[in-house]
Every structure is written in structure tokens, then in C-alpha cells.
Design an enzyme around this catalytic site. Structure first.
Site, short mmCIF file in Angstrom:
data_model
loop_
_atom_site.label_atom_id
_atom_site.label_comp_id
_atom_site.label_asym_id
_atom_site.label_seq_id
_atom_site.Cartn_x
_atom_site.Cartn_y
_atom_site.Cartn_z
N GLU A 170 103.55 -37.95 110.84
CA GLU A 170 103.99 -38.71 109.79
C GLU A 170 103.72 -38.22 108.43
OE1 GLU A 170 105.33 -41.75 110.22
OE2 GLU A 170 104.87 -42.28 112.40
N HIS A 214 114.20 -41.58 113.30
CA HIS A 214 114.63 -43.06 112.56
C HIS A 214 115.33 -42.54 111.56
CE1 HIS A 214 110.86 -44.87 114.30
NE2 HIS A 214 111.76 -45.44 114.97
N HIS A 256 108.15 -37.71 111.63
CA HIS A 256 108.51 -39.10 111.06
C HIS A 256 108.22 -39.18 109.50
CE1 HIS A 256 109.22 -41.60 114.95
NE2 HIS A 256 109.10 -40.26 115.36
N GLU A 309 114.21 -42.18 107.79
CA GLU A 309 112.76 -41.14 107.34
C GLU A 309 113.52 -39.65 107.34
OE1 GLU A 309 110.21 -42.10 110.72
OE2 GLU A 309 110.27 -44.21 110.47
#
Length: 750
Positions: free
Chosen positions: A580, A350, A488, A353
Site C-alpha cells: 500500500e 484497482h 495498491h 489506485e
């Protein structure tokens, strides 16, 4: 009429009197080098004291912002008349120059989004309920699906009037320069503030409204719930507390907002605690955000510094033609060494990010520098592992986010590819293919559990498959990866396969056959991450991952059919998790040194897990040559792997005793027991296979016995891959032709 930035620079604003340590500003003489001197009158006396405005960069970040780092500004709405500009024409020339410098002062965010600002530092006049309290007024904070819980997506006042406010206590004297405002995150409600005032104080009792000349400044807010808008203070002002006072709001909504505050901490020589500021990282790395050209330049500098252990290569191009660069770090770059496992980090799937991208760039610098220093841990990693680092899988998306900068790109700007594809779910859904086959089979043990071929539809030219995804799939085929992590941002948790649930159920724990080892991998990263491991940290948004020790099965979180993690596990030998990294998808450059320290140990220790389990070489008994594509089956683990082109294999396993069976087409199977110890090094379990006699093969064929399903799958897998690469080549040629034609047209037009 709304002012432009140029209007503000020529404003007649004088430096507003602001209470500071019980005194007032006298005449703020600002210089704009690495520090800014501010002269103050303390305690209403005539004794002037000097304090220093310090940028909150915890590293060697330059104070002069790059074009991409400069925040887009929305000026105050009250215009300044031409008559007043001409009143003091001579004096205004110098003042405008000073104002120009002030607006360029690169003060970072206080840290509402990154959680550096504690909940206790945020207060409000009123709140509709606890779930819409002041602690929820953080930029980009996300709400859950259900409204009305404890974790809604903004601060919302109880009353709809102009007496409502949200205030942030910076704790220390701070040079406030701007406010970023955003509406409410909700799928059910539309709420945002259209205009607002800003007030400043040092004691939360006496307040001074930000002035625009002789009138109170009115700042433009939002026109939708999701786009961040920056309001620049006409004059940067020192205070401790800042208050946002909404004046108008969306006509069908209520007073709701999310915010971030820009400000530089002021150093007070009399404050004995001022030296306790977080210094960030001591590692001499390039802590800033790098666009495509800067990323390429940095990677080249690493190869120049460490030419013996690094190599840059590309795996393909994005839709707009940007190359997908990979940095290889190994003691023998460019070559697969027998028995040496292959590791990869992938970041920037992404584009917005951005933290993962910078951490991967930091990691390649760190490995180079520490290898040269003789750091034994790094030397061992580089010597025993072939490391591949892909910092930007979606460079087109990143460039979009980079244009707006860390605080103004919002929650989704640049997330998708240029074609609007979410790369996180753009891989083939092989899970459903396997589960459907198991459901239809009379004997589930005959269903292939690995190396599942790409479906036919996915190989077509008109398939909605991005060039970035096609490039990564081809990369996975070329290199026998063993372990990987997909970096991410936007949360603090490590998720592990399966990401896809049976029947695409929204949420359901869906473990793999290697669930225990995946949980170990996730725990290794989460337990060594300084923020995740902090039991006192607050939630990023609305989910309490600390209740699960900061790890979660992907399907139990939310289903993602076609994830890279699942594809990697089902189609290749590689185990992969998603990390994450931070609540803030795109942290300000000043946060990067801290984020590096938060993740440095995790990044290193996760790579070291590639040396757990068993490994070895499968050879032909007569020729001693390695046998490729031999099946390695571990008892009680319904997931097999295969040997690489040279016959070497790696099977990640937790400590224990295992019965391992290996077979290959045209060979008798072989079985042995392998012990995996607690130490972080793989147990060597080599296998030697004996070829079936030619007479035995003739008998099998004469009886019409079928070729084992695993080997049929292997052939189909290779065929589909050839088709995918063929369609990819055609599409790439078309795109290249279009880009060439566009370039020629531009040249003719010029």
C-alpha cells in the site's frame, strides 16, 4: 440559479481586496505562462512589488492541464443578471478572456489528502469531539467500522448554525483557486454540507469573504457523503489562510465535511526560506498521469531508447478490449535463461489506485536510463534477473478514474473492473481447499501443500471470473515467477500472506509456512520507503501500522478470500506481497516526483531479494537433461516448490543451514544440506536424480501401489488449467464478436 462555468467567465467580479503581508491587492495583472506575475501594493503604500505565483509541481510537469487533468467545476449559485453584463460591454470582453485563463490555471492541491498539510495547519470553530476534530477534515479520509472513536471520517462542528468554519493555513502566501468538498465517511451516519461560503485572510483576524460581483459568493457543496465536488473561486485570490463557512447541510444530518484546497504558492523574493521548497526528483522521468494511449506511447518510447534490454508483450485483454501490456527488462529479452529468476511487479489491480501504475512506468524508464549510464546496481539487476512490469491490470477501471482526475474520482471510482468485479478477491480460494483437506486427512503430511489445482467450478464459462484475472492466471503458468509485489494505494503498509483466514474469520493472524521470509520481504520494502520509515508521520486513516513496523499479515488486517497473493503462493512457486504505497490513492501529478523518491529505493531493493535462498538445476543422472516438475522440499518448511521446464529452481530462504530433499516421478529421491549466507546472492544447490529401474517400476505397479498424491495433483492442475484456458478462449471470442458487431452498427449509423 446555479451558474455555469461560462457565466462565471463573464462575471462582473472585480479582483477582491485581500490583505496580503499587511497590504492590499491593487490591480492583479495575471499572465499565464509557467509563472504568473501578480502586482501588489505592500503595507498600504503606493510602492508596487512583484511576486511570482509558482505551480507546486516538483518536476517538469506542464502547467497546461490535459483534458483529463482539468477538474470538473461547480460554479457559485448566485447568477449574474444580463443587465449587469451589458453595463460595461466593451470592457467585459477582455475581462472574460482573462477569467477564462484563470479558471484553467492548474493549481494543485495543498495536500490535505496526501498529508503534506500538517494537522497543526487545520483549525475549526468547534468540534463534536476529538474523533471529529479539524484534523479529520481531509478529502477521502476513511473512518473505522465503529463510530465514536478517535478516528472518525470527517470534521463535524459541535453546533448546527452558520457560524461554524474550518480553516486551513497554507503557511505561505498562496493563490487560492478552488475548494473540493466531500461529506462524512461513515456506515452509520449521513452528513454533508450543501452550500458554503469561502473567506480569506493573512492573519486569521481580518477576513474577506469571496465575492461574486457585489454579493457574497455561495458555493454548491455535496448531495451525498462520498462524491467530491469542486467549487471554483470566481477570482483566484492570494492569501495565506482559507476558511470554509457552511451555510446549509443535509436536513437529517449535521455540519460535517472533508476537503481539499487548490492553490499555487506565491514566491516572495524577500522570504529567505522560499528556496527550501521540495524540489521533488532529479531523475529525468515523465512525471504525469498516463491514460491508456499515453501509457502505451511511453512504453514504446522506452523500448525505442533501450531496444537491447526491453520487450513489450501482452497477456490478454480487459472486458472492453484494452490490452494488458507488460514490459520485460532483461539482457536477453524474450527468453528464459537457465538459472535466471523471473520477477514481476503488478499495478493497477484497482483502477483508481493510480500511483502504482505511475511508479511502474517510472521504474521502466529509470532502469533503461541507468542501464545505459552503466549504473552497476541496475546493470547487475538487468543481467541477473528477468523483470516483468505490468503497469495496469485493470485498464477499464483506470480510464473511469482518469476521466474525473486525481481529486474528483473519490475513494472508489474505477476501483472495480468494467463488470463490477473486485480483482483483489477474484482468484480461486485455494487456502480453504487445502485447509479442508488437512482437516479431513488422517495424516496431514500427505496433503499437498503446493501447486493446488484450480477448482472445477472456476473453469466454467459462467463462472464470475473477469478476463483480466483469467489473463493473469495464464501468465503465471507460462513464466516461472519467483518473486512479485502487488502495488495498491490508500494506506501505508506492506501486507504478506495469508490474506485469507481459516473459516473466513474477519481478522486473524494466518501465517504461511514461510512466515519468517515473508516478514523479511515486507520489512525490506517498508524500512526503505521514506514515508513508512518516518516515525513522525501521522496515520492515513484510523489504523496505526507503525505499531507493527509498517508490515502486517493480510489475515490479521482483514480477510480476503481469493487474493492474488495467496493464489500465487498456493498455485505457483512465486512469493508475493501487497504494498500500500500512499494514503492518497490517486495523487495529483505534482506529487509524483516526491512519491517516486519515496519508493525508488524500495522498488529496487525488493527486486534484489529474489537472489536470496538457494537455487540450482535438477538433472537426470544419465542424460544430464533438466527434470521439470521435480519437488523441492526443505526440512521444517511445510511448503514445497517445483522445478521449471528446464529443471532449474529457486527457493527463497532466510540465512541458515537446510536439509533439502528433491524427488520426481520415476526417480529415486536425493538429499543434501545447503547453506544460505547473509550475502544477497543465492547458494547454488544442484541435484542429480537417478531413474528407478524398469523392474522396480513394474513391481510398484504389480503391488497396486498408488501414485504419490503430489503427482496426481500435478496432473489435475494441468487439466484444470486447460479447461480454464478453453473457457477463456470461448468468452473472449464472444466479447470480440460483440465489439465487432457494435462497431459495424456505429459505422452504419454514421
Amino acid at each position: 440559479m446555479q451558474l455555469t462555468e461560462r457565466n462565471m467567465e463573464k462575471s462582473l467580479c472585480t479582483l477582491a481586496a485581500v490583505i496580503f503581508l499587511g497590504g492590499f491587492f491593487d490591480a492583479a495583472q495575471l499572465t499565464y505562462d509557467t509563472t504568473t506575475q501578480v502586482n501588489l501594493l505592500l503595507n498600504s503604500t503606493s510602492t508596487a512589488a512583484s511576486v511570482t505565483v509558482q505551480l507546486q509541481n516538483h518536476s517538469t510537469v506542464k502547467t497546461t492541464p490535459t483534458a483529463a487533468q482539468k477538474l470538473h467545476t461547480t460554479a457559485v449559485t448566485k447568477n449574474i443578471s444580463r443587465d449587469s453584463e451589458e453595463e460595461n460591454n466593451g470592457e467585459k470582453k477582455d475581462a472574460s478572456k482573462t477569467d477564462e485563463k484563470k479558471t484553467q490555471l492548474d493549481c494543485p492541491p495543498l495536500g490535505l489528502e496526501s498529508l503534506r498539510v500538517d494537522d497543526s495547519q487545520i483549525r475549526a470553530s468547534s468540534s463534536q469531539r476529538s474523533g471529529l476534530g479539524p484534523h479529520r477534515g481531509r478529502l477521502n479520509i476513511q473512518s473505522g467500522i465503529a463510530d465514536g472513536d478517535l478516528y472518525d471520517g470527517a470534521w463535524c462542528a459541535e453546533y448546527k448554525d452558520q457560524n461554524q468554519w474550518l480553516e486551513i493555513d497554507a503557511i505561505y502566501p498562496t493563490l487560492f483557486t478552488g475548494v473540493i468538498l466531500q461529506g462524512r465517511s461513515s456506515i452509520w451516519s449521513w452528513d454533508w454540507v450543501r452550500t458554503y461560503k469561502v473567506q480569506l485572510s493573512n492573519d486569521s483576524v481580518t477576513w474577506k469573504t469571496c465575492m461574486n460581483g457585489t454579493e457574497e459568493a455561495i458555493f454548491q457543496g455535496n448531495h451525498d457523503p462520498w462524491t467530491p465536488v469542486l467549487g471554483v473561486l470566481p477570482v483566484p485570490t492570494v492569501a495565506r489562510i482559507i476558511r470554509i463557512n457552511p451555510q446549509t447541510w443535509y436536513i437529517n444530518g449535521t455540519v460535517c465535511l472533508r476537503t481539499e484546497i487548490l492553490g499555487c504558492r506565491v514566491h516572495d523574493p524577500d522570504d529567505i526560506y522560499s528556496s527550501e521548497q521540495d524540489l521533488g526528483s532529479k531523475d529525468p522521468l515523465d512525471f504525469r498521469h498516463h491514460n491508456y494511449k499515453e501509457m502505451r506511447k511511453l512504453m514504446k518510447s522506452v523500448t525505442k531508447e533501450c531496444p537491447d534490454i526491453t520487450r513489450i508483450y501482452t497477456i490478454g485483454k480487459s472486458y472492453t478490449g484494452l490490452k494488458l501490456y507488460v514490459m520485460e527488462i532483461s539482457d536477453n529479452p524474450g527468453k528464459h535463461e537457465l538459472g535466471e529468476p523471473e520477477f514481476r511487479y503488478v499495478a493497477g489491480m484497482h483502477g483508481n489506485e493510480a500511483l502504482g501504475r505511475e511508479l511502474v512506468l517510472n521504474l521502466m524508464q529509470y532502469l533503461c536510463k541507468e542501464y545505459k549510464k552503466g549504473n552497476q546496481r541496475v546493470v547487475r539487476l538487468v543481467t541477473d534477473t528477468r523483470i516483468h512490469l505490468l503497469p495496469s491490470m485493470n485498464p477499464d477501471g483506470y480510464e473511469e478514474a482518469y476521466k474525473k482526475g486525481s481529486e474528483l474520482s473519490g475513494w472508489a471510482e474505477g476501483r472495480y473492473s468494467f463488470e463490477g468485479i473486485d480483482l483483489n478477491s477474484n482468484f480461486p480460494d485455494l487456502n480453504s481447499i487445502m485447509w479442508d483437506a488437512e482437516e479431513m486427512a488422517t495424516d496431514k503430511s500427505k496433503v499437498s501443500n503446493h501447486y493446488i489445482p484450480i477448482p472445477e467450478y472456476y473453469t466454467q464459462e459462467d463462472a464470475m471470473v473477469s478476463p483480466e484475472t483469467r489473463a493473469v492466471i495464464s501468465w503465471m503458468q507460462d513464466i516461472p515467477f519467483v518473486l512479485s509485489a502487488n502495488l495498491h494505494g490508500g494506506e501505508l503498509v506492506v501486507s504478506y500472506p495469508f490474506d485469507c483466514t481459516v473459516g473466513w474469520a474477519p481478522q486473524e493472524d494466518t501465517p504461511t509456512a514461510d512466515n519468517a521470509f515473508f516478514r523479511w520481504l515486507a520489512t525490506v520494502y517498508a524500512s526503505t520507503n521514506l514515508v513508512m520509515a518516518n516515525p513522525n508521520r501521522r496515520l492515513c486513516h484510523y489504523e496505526d501500522f507503525q505499531a507493527h513496523n509498517n508490515i502486517i499479515n493480510g489475515g490479521a488486517w482483514h480477510t480476503v478470500p481469493g487474493s492474488m497473493n495467496d493464489f500465487s503462493y498456493m498455485h505457483t512457486n512465486c512469493f508475493e506481497v501487497t504494498v500500500e504505497l500512499s494514503c492518497d490513492k490517486y495523487p495529483h501529478a505534482s506529487e509524483l516526483p516526491i512519491e517516486w523518491e519515496n519508493n525508488k529505493e524500495s522498488l529496487l531493493v525488493y527486486m534484489e531479494q529474489i537472489h536470496r535462498g538457494i537455487k540450482g538445476v535438477v538433472r537426470d543422472k544419465m542424460t544430464k537433461q533438466g527434470i521439470s516438475d521435480a519437488v523441492i522440499k526443505v526440512e521444517d518448511h511445510n511448503h514445497d516448490i517445483r522445478s521449471a521446464a528446464d529443471g532449474d529452481y529457486w527457493r527463497l530462504l532466510n540465512p541458515g543451514e537446510y536439509q533439502v530433499v528433491v524427488w520426481a516421478e520415476g526417480y529415486f529421491p536425493s538429499m543434501r544440506r545447503c547453506h544460505v549466507g547473509m550475502e544477497p546472492r543465492a547458494t547454488i544447490c544442484d541435484f542429480t536424480l537417478t531413474k528407478m529401474p524398469l523392474q522396480r517400476l513394474k513391481e510398484i505397479r504389480a503391488k497396486g501401489l498408488k501414485i504419490p498424491q503430489d503427482f496426481l495433483q500435478l496432473r489435475l492442475r494441468a487439466l484444470r488449467l486447460r479447461k480454464l484456458r478453453a473457457s477463456t478462449k470461448v468468452l473472449n471470442q464472444r466479447r470480440e464478436g460483440k465489439r465487432r458487431l457494435q462497431g459495424e452498427r456505429k459505422a452504419r449509423g454514421a
